[in-house]
Design a protein around this motif. Structure first.
Motif, short mmCIF file in Angstrom:
data_model
loop_
_atom_site.label_atom_id
_atom_site.label_comp_id
_atom_site.label_asym_id
_atom_site.label_seq_id
_atom_site.Cartn_x
_atom_site.Cartn_y
_atom_site.Cartn_z
N ASN A 20 6.13 16.56 78.56
CA ASN A 20 5.37 15.33 78.35
C ASN A 20 5.72 14.34 79.45
N ASN A 21 4.97 13.25 79.53
CA ASN A 21 5.15 12.30 80.62
C ASN A 21 6.53 11.63 80.60
N GLY A 22 7.07 11.43 79.40
CA GLY A 22 8.38 10.79 79.30
C GLY A 22 9.47 11.64 79.94
N ILE A 23 9.50 12.92 79.61
CA ILE A 23 10.49 13.82 80.19
C ILE A 23 10.26 13.96 81.69
N LEU A 24 9.00 14.12 82.07
CA LEU A 24 8.68 14.29 83.48
C LEU A 24 9.17 13.10 84.29
N LYS A 25 8.96 11.91 83.79
CA LYS A 25 9.38 10.71 84.50
C LYS A 25 10.89 10.64 84.67
N VAL A 26 11.63 10.97 83.60
CA VAL A 26 13.10 10.94 83.67
C VAL A 26 13.61 11.97 84.68
N VAL A 27 13.11 13.20 84.60
CA VAL A 27 13.60 14.26 85.48
C VAL A 27 13.29 13.94 86.93
N LYS A 28 12.11 13.43 87.18
CA LYS A 28 11.73 13.08 88.55
C LYS A 28 12.64 11.98 89.10
#
Length: 248
Positions: A4-12
């Motif tokens: 999801n966008n939340g996880i993607l944002k954190v990992v990036k």
């Protein structure tokens, strides 16, 4: 679970040290790197393509899995060629075992900047059973993705502590401090202890004056008279120096 966008944002965001510190997380990317580190760190998410999980995954992995497609993996990968799997680990607590330090040979790094050099030195330490590396706070972050990759799993067994180096030497006044210098004594003719600190300096500037003044054993790696090179890569110098300590 799917990406999801939340996880993607954190990992990036974990490409930057600030966010690795804020989140208390770091990444290990690629099948080999994940396999080498999986048992040693607490995993927050294991992000992978479904095809990777079908081929390499286990029930243990499934508890942490976040499935991502090729486009999402490309967005969070920190390499030019995205991997099929990325583990997001929690950074372990930095605990210094003072008793172990006092009875061991320890590596000290003064303002090392290149991730590859740090990764190489961590692997070197692991090879010789050195468990603690002390680095100046200006040195490259051990959780930089290039460092993690270069350690080939050794990051799981060697602890890198970021400290005030002068305060470190003052805390262990009885331990010898070795350093490599152009005006040092031939390492092959020097007495070397089984305990103490071995200091290696910045790639361009060497050991700084404020750290160098604590070195009570100045060593030189002698070169051939015909040699044209002015210096050795710090990873190579570390390998030569540490191997000599353990050869004795």
């Amino acid at each position: 679970m799917d990406m999801n966008n939340g996880i993607l944002k954190v990992v990036k965001s974990l490409a930057a040290k600030k966010y690795r510190d804020d989140e208390g997380l770091f990444v290990a990317e690629g099948t080999k790197c994940v396999r080498d580190t999986w048992q040693h760190f607490n995993c927050r998410w294991l992000i992978a393509k479904r095809s990777w999980y079908e081929q390499c995954g286990t029930a243990e992995h499934y508890e942490k899995i976040v499935f991502a497609n090729s486009q999402q993996m490309a967005r969070i990968s920190q390499f030019d060629t995205p991997s099929d799997v990325i583990a997001v680990y929690e950074k372990p607590e930095d605990v210094i075992d003072s008793e172990r330090v006092g009875k061991s040979l320890n590596i000290v790094l003064d303002n090392i900047q290149d991730p590859g050099n740090l990764g190489t030195i961590i692997r070197l330490a692991d090879w010789f059973g050195i468990r603690d590396i002390f680095a100046s706070r200006t040195s490259v972050d051990v959780y930089n993705h290039k460092v993690v990759q270069a350690t080939m799993g050794a990051i799981a067994r060697v602890k890198v502590h970021y400290v005030d180096l002068e305060a470190l030497f003052e805390e262990y006044p009885s331990l010898p401090v070795y350093g490599t210098f152009l005006d040092g004594k031939d390492i092959y003719r020097s007495e070397l202890s089984k305990t103490g600190f071995v200091v290696f300096g910045n790639e361009g500037q060497g050991i700084s004056a404020k750290v160098g003044k604590h070195a009570n054993h100045r060593l030189l790696i002698p070169k051939a008279k015909s040699a044209g090179s002015e210096s050795l890569n710090v990873g190579v110098a570390a390998a030569i120096t540490i191997s000599e300590f353990f050869r004795r």
